[in-house]
Design an enzyme around this catalytic site. Sequence first.
Site, PDB file in Angstrom:
ATOM      1  N   HIS A   9      62.881  16.881  12.481  1.00 18.34           N
ATOM      2  CA  HIS A   9      62.184  18.132  12.787  1.00 18.34           C
ATOM      3  C   HIS A   9      60.752  18.123  12.256  1.00 18.34           C
ATOM      4  O   HIS A   9      60.401  17.362  11.351  1.00 18.34           O
ATOM      5  CB  HIS A   9      62.941  19.311  12.176  1.00 18.34           C
ATOM      6  CG  HIS A   9      63.030  19.228  10.669  1.00 18.34           C
ATOM      7  ND1 HIS A   9      61.994  19.611   9.837  1.00 18.34           N
ATOM      8  CD2 HIS A   9      64.032  18.795   9.863  1.00 18.34           C
ATOM      9  CE1 HIS A   9      62.348  19.432   8.580  1.00 18.34           C
ATOM     10  NE2 HIS A   9      63.569  18.930   8.573  1.00 18.34           N
ATOM     11  N   GLU A  82      72.003  19.100   8.412  1.00 16.19           N
ATOM     12  CA  GLU A  82      71.534  18.557   7.145  1.00 16.19           C
ATOM     13  C   GLU A  82      72.703  18.267   6.202  1.00 16.19           C
ATOM     14  O   GLU A  82      73.780  18.863   6.329  1.00 16.19           O
ATOM     15  CB  GLU A  82      70.570  19.553   6.496  1.00 16.19           C
ATOM     16  CG  GLU A  82      69.979  19.121   5.172  1.00 16.19           C
ATOM     17  CD  GLU A  82      69.101  17.887   5.271  1.00 16.19           C
ATOM     18  OE1 GLU A  82      69.685  16.780   5.386  1.00 16.19           O
ATOM     19  OE2 GLU A  82      67.866  18.023   5.213  1.00 16.19           O
TER      20      GLU A  82
END
Length: 233
Positions: A9, A82
């Site tokens: 990201h 994550e």
Amino acid sequence: MTTVLLVRHGLTAMTGPVLAGWTPGVHLNERGREQAEALGRRLAPLELDAIVSSPLERCQETAGAVAQGRAVPVQTDDRFGECGYGDWTGRPLKELAKEPLWKVVQAHPSAAVFPGGEALADTQSRAVRAVREWNERLGEKATYLVCSHGDVIKAIVADALGLHLDQFQRITADPVSLTVIRYTSLRPFLLRSNDVGGDVADLMPREEVAEESDGGENPTGSDAAVGGGPGTT
């Protein structure tokens, strides 16, 4: 051969000084949005069979920028989320560096279990399993993108290279970097790692070349050419 584009990201206000982890509501900042839009333009020549993302906002927004103008929706897979940092989530990295576990994470990550969270080995296991299932689902001629997080991408790359997880800290995945792995029936190939610029022409599907050709294809029928191969030029 299935080609997987792993994208970290773009930048957020927490990227760098703070371990964001699964903190909700962490969006791309202005620079991160610019990075994501630039990546979308850069990848425009590539036909993508799927765009898959971590459920976290910063990844959804980055993947969304790549999906802009395509008839390919962003699909969510929690397994690309994550690492579960547990009690470390939201704490400054300078503070975490003083914790005894920090040295374990750096030197022996396969043994690292975050307090109240996840083991890094479990993060790798779920992410690699997800890649292989998407490979199977999309087929051997597919090219698809996964937007995820630094440690997740590093863990996938370590697996592809046949490295023990304890070596994964030697791999880098900067914000909005592009890492590309091509999975063949025999082994994966790392085509790009932590790539933050340049065109993507070499990632286009190659036309089949007859074995008698003296062109750039490897005529042996093996997916690993002796001597390194002629490359794409």
